[in-house]
Design a protein around this motif. Structure first.
Motif, PDB file in Angstrom:
ATOM      1  N   GLU A  27       0.848  -1.181   0.000  1.00 13.37           N
ATOM      2  CA  GLU A  27       0.000   0.000   0.000  1.00 13.37           C
ATOM      3  C   GLU A  27       0.888   1.236   0.000  1.00 13.37           C
ATOM      4  OE1 GLU A  27      -3.972  -1.285   2.448  1.00 13.37           O
ATOM      5  OE2 GLU A  27      -2.302  -0.491   3.620  1.00 13.37           O
ATOM      6  N   CYS A  29       0.894   5.454   0.691  1.00  7.85           N
ATOM      7  CA  CYS A  29       0.177   6.519   1.399  1.00  7.85           C
ATOM      8  C   CYS A  29       0.144   7.790   0.549  1.00  7.85           C
ATOM      9  CB  CYS A  29       0.870   6.816   2.725  1.00  7.85           C
ATOM     10  SG  CYS A  29       0.043   8.090   3.696  1.00  7.85           S
ATOM     11  N   THR A  64       1.770  12.997   7.788  1.00  6.80           N
ATOM     12  CA  THR A  64       1.038  11.721   7.897  1.00  6.80           C
ATOM     13  C   THR A  64       0.946  11.192   9.321  1.00  6.80           C
ATOM     14  OG1 THR A  64       2.952  10.247   7.640  1.00  6.80           O
ATOM     15  CG2 THR A  64       1.892  11.080   5.602  1.00  6.80           C
ATOM     16  N   HIS A  66       3.195   9.410  10.561  1.00  2.00           N
ATOM     17  CA  HIS A  66       3.919   8.137  10.534  1.00  2.00           C
ATOM     18  C   HIS A  66       5.426   8.357  10.484  1.00  2.00           C
ATOM     19  CE1 HIS A  66       0.568   5.286   9.998  1.00  2.00           C
ATOM     20  NE2 HIS A  66      -0.041   6.354   9.499  1.00  2.00           N
ATOM     21  N   ILE A 109      -5.484  11.227   4.705  1.00  2.00           N
ATOM     22  CA  ILE A 109      -4.518  10.360   4.030  1.00  2.00           C
ATOM     23  C   ILE A 109      -5.263   9.104   3.600  1.00  2.00           C
ATOM     24  CG2 ILE A 109      -2.561  11.247   5.364  1.00  2.00           C
ATOM     25  CD1 ILE A 109      -2.444   8.478   6.775  1.00  2.00           C
ATOM     26  N   TRP A 111      -4.323   4.963   2.332  1.00  2.00           N
ATOM     27  CA  TRP A 111      -3.401   3.880   2.015  1.00  2.00           C
ATOM     28  C   TRP A 111      -4.045   3.099   0.883  1.00  2.00           C
ATOM     29  CZ3 TRP A 111       1.405   3.514   3.874  1.00  2.00           C
ATOM     30  CH2 TRP A 111       1.713   4.206   5.050  1.00  2.00           C
TER      31      TRP A 111
END
Length: 140
Positions: A27, A29, A64, A66, A109, A111
């Motif tokens: 995936e 992002c 994000t 992340h 966001i 994925w």
């Protein structure tokens, strides 16, 4: 901060990827920027004296939520933005954890599978980065 006319705006970002927690498939992002109403990879302007890689990692986390582990360098993208030359250095980066919270720059966001990401991206230059990531991962 104003830049002298003709100076290139330097930025950096990542094509952020992971293995789906549901089925293990790849995936990618994408971020939605309400200011431009577009879908793109996380990226942003470099701060003074910031290296491109450090800026790319900072932007990923800011946009994000992340953290990520950077991998290989991807193609540098050059284009005009509001009449000014912009150069964005990119890296492939695997997400290592975190949680998204909407902010002033990014309100959503997603994925997505590589095909869905390719189709959702607003700019062809960003689609080319998906292709570069897939070539890189398939070569590994």
């Amino acid at each position: 901060m104003t830049r002298p006319e003709g100076e290139v705006v330097r930025a950096a970002g990542c094509v952020l990827w992971r293995h789906s927690p549901h089925d293990g498939r790849l995936e990618i992002c994408l971020v939605h920027r309400p200011k431009y109403d577009d879908w793109s990879h996380p990226k942003g302007k470099l701060k003074r004296a910031e290296t491109p890689l450090a800026g790319a990692l900072r932007e990923v986390e800011e946009e994000t939520g992340h953290r990520c582990s950077p991998g290989a360098r991807l193609p540098t993208v050059r284009y005009l933005a509001q009449g000014r030359r912009k150069e964005v250095d990119y890296w492939a980066a695997e997400a290592t954890g975190g949680h998204f919270a909407p902010n002033s720059e990014v309100d959503r966001i997603l994925w997505l599978s590589p095909t869905a990401a390719h189709n959702r991206l607003t700019h062809p230059r960003d689609q080319q980065l998906v292709d570069a990531l897939l070539n890189l991962l398939h070569a590994a």
